[in-house]
Enzyme design. Structure first.
Site, mmCIF file in Angstrom:
data_model
loop_
_atom_site.group_PDB
_atom_site.id
_atom_site.type_symbol
_atom_site.label_atom_id
_atom_site.label_comp_id
_atom_site.label_asym_id
_atom_site.label_seq_id
_atom_site.Cartn_x
_atom_site.Cartn_y
_atom_site.Cartn_z
ATOM 1 N N LYS A 56 0.839 -1.201 0.000
ATOM 2 C CA LYS A 56 0.000 0.000 0.000
ATOM 3 C C LYS A 56 0.873 1.250 0.000
ATOM 4 O O LYS A 56 1.940 1.280 0.628
ATOM 5 C CB LYS A 56 -0.922 -0.027 1.224
ATOM 6 N N SER A 131 -9.758 1.987 2.750
ATOM 7 C CA SER A 131 -8.846 2.732 1.904
ATOM 8 C C SER A 131 -7.849 1.862 1.131
ATOM 9 O O SER A 131 -7.214 2.321 0.188
ATOM 10 C CB SER A 131 -8.059 3.739 2.754
ATOM 11 N N SER A 155 -10.291 -0.539 6.844
ATOM 12 C CA SER A 155 -9.644 -0.316 5.547
ATOM 13 C C SER A 155 -8.922 -1.520 4.962
ATOM 14 O O SER A 155 -8.443 -1.457 3.834
ATOM 15 C CB SER A 155 -8.664 0.861 5.640
#
Length: 452
Positions: A56, A131, A155
């Site tokens: 990420k 996210s 997330s």
């Protein structure tokens, strides 16, 4: 796609071929938007030749541009590796590509990303979740063997559920946050997104453990869980009935079928309600935005990242932040600054912390008599882009995941079915703090029952 367990048995030549195969797929599926930068632009070769793991865009990888999907961090190159990256490299695993996300992890759709949105591999008209939407989409589309994400209020679990992957949020403090771009320091936790439960456990084992570099890392003994998975162990599972009943009809049907399968396998299933959940969303967004307001104050155009044109220092601060942050990030900074301001701190922030203690106690009471809690990950399957244009409506969609972060407990999302649009439905299992072993055992049992 080869599983992580299988890939770890590969020879150096086979891993090299796997990396080449993934790179070709990523280029071919560029419109999916799972990754934010061409692999050729990243110093992958210098990071070892281990099994490739997608990372990420808020986790520091030395030599990589790491931006948290924000314009304000354009041009920033990480000068060091996050602890989780160092741990990966020591386990024959290696970073392989930056995945898209909501800006500074603030969102549930990836729509707030400076790079543009990520599409859901199951249906391109629907959100992949967030996210960590890029990480989940990459795994679901076969563009990654497995991936790392971060979970502040769901997330990891929500995008994993929307894309049909397994997403594990460890106990708060179990995995080092050193090198993670902070959103809310008392809630953030790094964790794996994988193709199956066993792969999630393997990747969790690779990154977990105490880290003296992180003051929020807990010095609690860590024991590997992936080599002791027992999907046949009978467990006491408590279903949060009102959460299941309030989900959409197709989500509810898939969850109830999963519950019946758990019963038929010999698990003890009981039911209860969360009576005070009306405070969860308010408490979460007060605490998270207050911490975000403080954490994001460091982005000022002076020390690193994008610097706006200005005639003086005040203009530099104002212009850099005004031009660099997106609308959702600005909204949360303003809210956080407000609740911390004189006259409102006691009225909002202190009350939110009291609500947090109550939420944690409610979970602990249920887990005193049960091994696991069962509930939805989200009220529905992945919704269409633009469906939650009202910020408050978007915040309310996190109702089933945020309370777990407030309590600091480990949780996992496991696919249990599909709706009539081929979109995934997942169940969420929650365990006692530090008991990821029971969590994984329950998840493996559920996965086996669903797959038949």
């Amino acid at each position: 796609m080869v599983t992580l367990k299988e890939a770890l048995k590969f020879s150096a030549e086979e891993i090299k071929n796997l990396r080449a195969e993934l790179e070709a797929k990523i280029i071919k599926e560029k419109e999916l938007g799972a990754y934010v930068e061409q692999l050729a632009n990243l110093e992958i070769a210098k990071l070892g030749e281990g099994v490739p793991i997608a990372i990420k865009d808020n986790i520091q990888v030395k030599g990589w541009s790491v931006t948290s999907a924000s314009k304000i961090l354009q041009g920033y190159v990480a000068p060091y590796n996050a602890t989780v990256i160092e741990k990966l490299l020591s386990k024959n695993l290696a970073p392989f590509g930056r995945t898209n996300m909501d800006e500074f992890a603030m969102g549930s759709t990836t729509e707030s990303s400076f790079y543009g949105k990520t599409l859901n591999p199951l249906n391109h008209a629907h959100v992949p979740g967030g996210s960590s939407g890029g990480s989940a989409a990459a795994v679901a589309a076969g563009l990654a063997v497995a991936a790392l994400g971060s979970d502040t209020g769901g997330s990891i679990r929500q995008p994993a559920a929307f894309c049909g992957c397994v997403g594990l949020k460890p106990t708060y403090g179990r995995v080092s946050r050193y090198g993670l771009g902070a959103y809310s320091s008392s809630l953030d936790q790094i964790g794996p997104i994988a193709q199956n439960v066993e792969d999630a456990a393997i990747l969790y084992d690779a990154i977990a453990g105490h880290d003296p570099k992180d003051s929020t890392s807990a010095d609690v003994p860590f024991v590997s869980i992936s080599d002791k998975i027992d999907g046949n162990k009978k467990l006491k599972i408590c279903v949060i009935k009102n959460y299941v009943e309030n989900a959409s009809e197709q989500t509810k049907a898939a969850l109830n079928l999963a519950i019946e399968k758990l019963k038929s396998h010999g698990h003890s299933v009981t039911y209860t309600n969360f009576e005070d959940s009306k405070y969860d969303v308010a408490a979460y967004y007060i605490i998270a935005t207050a911490e975000a307001s403080a954490n994001l104050s460091r982005y000022d155009g002076v020390r690193y990242g994008r610097r706006a044109e200005a005639r003086n220092l005040k203009e530099l601060y104002v212009n850099s932040r005004s031009e660099g942050f997106g609308e959702e990030v600005k909204r949360r900074i303003l809210l956080g600054t407000f609740v911390l301001s004189s006259g409102y701190y006691d009225a909002y922030y202190i009350k939110a912390q009291k609500a947090r203690a109550h939420i944690k106690a409610q979970y602990e009471k249920i887990l005193e008599e049960n091994d696991l809690i069962f509930m939805p990950v989200a009220p529905s399957t992945a919704y269409k882009f633009g469906a939650h244009s009202d910020p408050l409506q978007a915040y309310l969609s996190d109702i089933y995941t945020i309370s777990v972060n407030l309590a600091g407990l480990p949780a996992i999302s496991v696919p249990v079915g599909k709706d009539d649009q081929n979109l995934n439905v997942s169940a969420q299992l929650i365990a006692k703090a530090w008991d990821e072993q029971t969590l994984i055992n329950g998840a493996k049992s559920l996965e086996n029952l669903i797959k038949g």
